[in-house]
Motif scaffolding. Structure first.
Motif, PDB file in Angstrom:
ATOM      1  N   PHE A  40     -11.050  16.599 -17.326  1.00  0.00           N
ATOM      2  CA  PHE A  40     -11.602  15.274 -17.002  1.00  0.00           C
ATOM      3  C   PHE A  40     -10.646  14.515 -16.095  1.00  0.00           C
ATOM      4  O   PHE A  40     -11.050  13.919 -15.095  1.00  0.00           O
ATOM      5  CB  PHE A  40     -11.855  14.508 -18.298  1.00  0.00           C
ATOM      6  N   ASP A  41      -9.358  14.557 -16.438  1.00  0.00           N
ATOM      7  CA  ASP A  41      -8.353  13.853 -15.658  1.00  0.00           C
ATOM      8  C   ASP A  41      -8.241  14.436 -14.249  1.00  0.00           C
ATOM      9  O   ASP A  41      -8.109  13.693 -13.270  1.00  0.00           O
ATOM     10  CB  ASP A  41      -7.008  13.945 -16.377  1.00  0.00           C
ATOM     11  N   ARG A  42      -8.302  15.753 -14.127  1.00  0.00           N
ATOM     12  CA  ARG A  42      -8.215  16.394 -12.811  1.00  0.00           C
ATOM     13  C   ARG A  42      -9.397  16.024 -11.928  1.00  0.00           C
ATOM     14  O   ARG A  42      -9.301  16.079 -10.708  1.00  0.00           O
ATOM     15  CB  ARG A  42      -8.158  17.919 -12.945  1.00  0.00           C
ATOM     16  N   THR A  43     -10.495  15.654 -12.533  1.00  0.00           N
ATOM     17  CA  THR A  43     -11.657  15.239 -11.758  1.00  0.00           C
ATOM     18  C   THR A  43     -11.590  13.765 -11.403  1.00  0.00           C
ATOM     19  O   THR A  43     -11.782  13.383 -10.245  1.00  0.00           O
ATOM     20  CB  THR A  43     -12.954  15.509 -12.534  1.00  0.00           C
ATOM     21  N   TRP A  44     -11.296  12.887 -12.376  1.00  0.00           N
ATOM     22  CA  TRP A  44     -11.565  11.466 -12.227  1.00  0.00           C
ATOM     23  C   TRP A  44     -10.349  10.572 -12.063  1.00  0.00           C
ATOM     24  O   TRP A  44     -10.506   9.376 -11.778  1.00  0.00           O
ATOM     25  CB  TRP A  44     -12.373  10.979 -13.429  1.00  0.00           C
ATOM     26  N   SER A  45      -9.141  11.079 -12.208  1.00  0.00           N
ATOM     27  CA  SER A  45      -7.971  10.207 -12.135  1.00  0.00           C
ATOM     28  C   SER A  45      -7.607   9.893 -10.687  1.00  0.00           C
ATOM     29  O   SER A  45      -7.267  10.781  -9.904  1.00  0.00           O
ATOM     30  CB  SER A  45      -6.770  10.854 -12.819  1.00  0.00           C
ATOM     31  N   ARG A  46      -7.607   8.605 -10.344  1.00  0.00           N
ATOM     32  CA  ARG A  46      -7.163   8.211  -9.011  1.00  0.00           C
ATOM     33  C   ARG A  46      -5.642   8.185  -8.923  1.00  0.00           C
ATOM     34  O   ARG A  46      -5.074   7.957  -7.847  1.00  0.00           O
ATOM     35  CB  ARG A  46      -7.738   6.844  -8.641  1.00  0.00           C
TER      36      ARG A  46
END
Length: 299
Positions: A40-46
């Motif tokens: 999830f973090d690899r997708t959505w973290s700016r």
């Protein structure tokens, strides 16, 4: 919880998580949860240079629709419409400009409004996510709530009995009712009330979290009005109770704006909020036990 519960505490996505179960999760189960959070973090973290939103944000373009994009972006569109654009999934550049950037510079470079026509910039369908121009996608208005829901589903598959998933105050409960304190935004040693949560999610947001001072000494925080790029100044903290954490998180964000209660009513979400001058407001039918004076409330 039934018997002596087991608490698994760990750090992820910039906050502390507590996963409470009747029996300890196995090491393989914990690895699966960590892997899901990291994906999830690899997708959505700016904040990550290798994330999907960072890569597409540099120059615009099209990518395959990431997991969780459809429910989150659909909900963000609804919240944006309900708040007249105050909530905006392209608010990332506005946060960067005030210093809440990937480097955590905390350097205020002046307010930057998010694109008012963001629906013309950001598009998605069943297969693709597209940015027409460089822009910074930020799903902070409800992303942590979505991740709490995903982790809760995984833990329930792994562990029988009561479950609590708490990600820095955004939490979901399945099983025995849990009494949750509502932290006072101006004094974390105090609570303004207690809310009993049963098979539901309670999410909170407050201006004392992720706050900093500009070089000129003005107080800044992460809850912005995307139309101006400036921090919200009238609401200090919000709490929302809903069947799932993504909905609760979205409403907790919307409650920083005047139209938030209307969205909460439309979505059948109970809520409490505290203004920066110390008044406490809550929704009709809210059953939280609030520690407030009768001359300092508004219903």
């Amino acid at each position: 919880m039934s018997g002596a519960p087991s608490t698994w505490r760990f750090d992820a996505i910039g906050t502390v998580w507590d996963v409470v179960t009747d029996q300890p999760l196995s090491p393989p189960a914990r690895d699966r949860v960590r892997s899901r959070i990291d994906a999830f973090d690899r997708t959505w973290s700016r904040f990550r240079p290798d994330s999907t939103v960072t890569r597409i944000g540099r120059g615009g373009g099209v990518v395959d629709l990431p997991p969780d994009a459809q429910p989150m972006l659909d909900a963000l569109a609804a919240v944006s419409e309900a708040t007249g654009g105050a909530v905006n999934p392209l608010v990332g550049a506005s946060l960067d400009a005030l210093g809440y950037d990937p480097q955590y510079s905390l350097e205020d470079r002046g307010p930057v409004a998010a694109p008012a026509d963001w629906r013309a910039v950001l598009a998605w369908d069943d297969a693709r996510l597209a940015l027409a121009v460089p822009a910074t996608i930020d799903v902070g208005a409800l992303g942590k709530g979505r991740l709490v829901d995903l982790v809760l589903d995984m833990v329930r598959d792994e562990a029988a009995g009561d479950v609590i998933v708490d990600a820095g105050g955004d939490l979901a409960v399945r099983g025995r009712p849990q009494r949750i304190g509502l932290e006072h935004p101006f004094d974390p040693r105090r609570a303004i009330g207690v809310w009993e949560v049963t098979d539901a999610a309670l999410c909170a947001s407050a201006v004392n979290r992720r706050s900093w001072l500009s070089a000129t000494g003005s107080s800044l925080h992460h809850v912005l009005d995307a139309r101006t790029g400036l921090p919200v100044r009238t609401i200090a903290a919000t709490w929302a109770l809903a069947p799932d954490a993504m909905t609760a998180d979205a409403v907790a964000t919307a409650l920083f704006f005047d139209s938030g209660p209307r969205l909460a009513h439309a979505w059948d979400v109970a809520w409490v909020r505290m203004t920066t001058d110390g008044r406490v407001e809550w929704s009709p039918g809210c059953d939280a036990d609030l520690f407030v004076r009768t001359d300092n409330v508004e219903r």
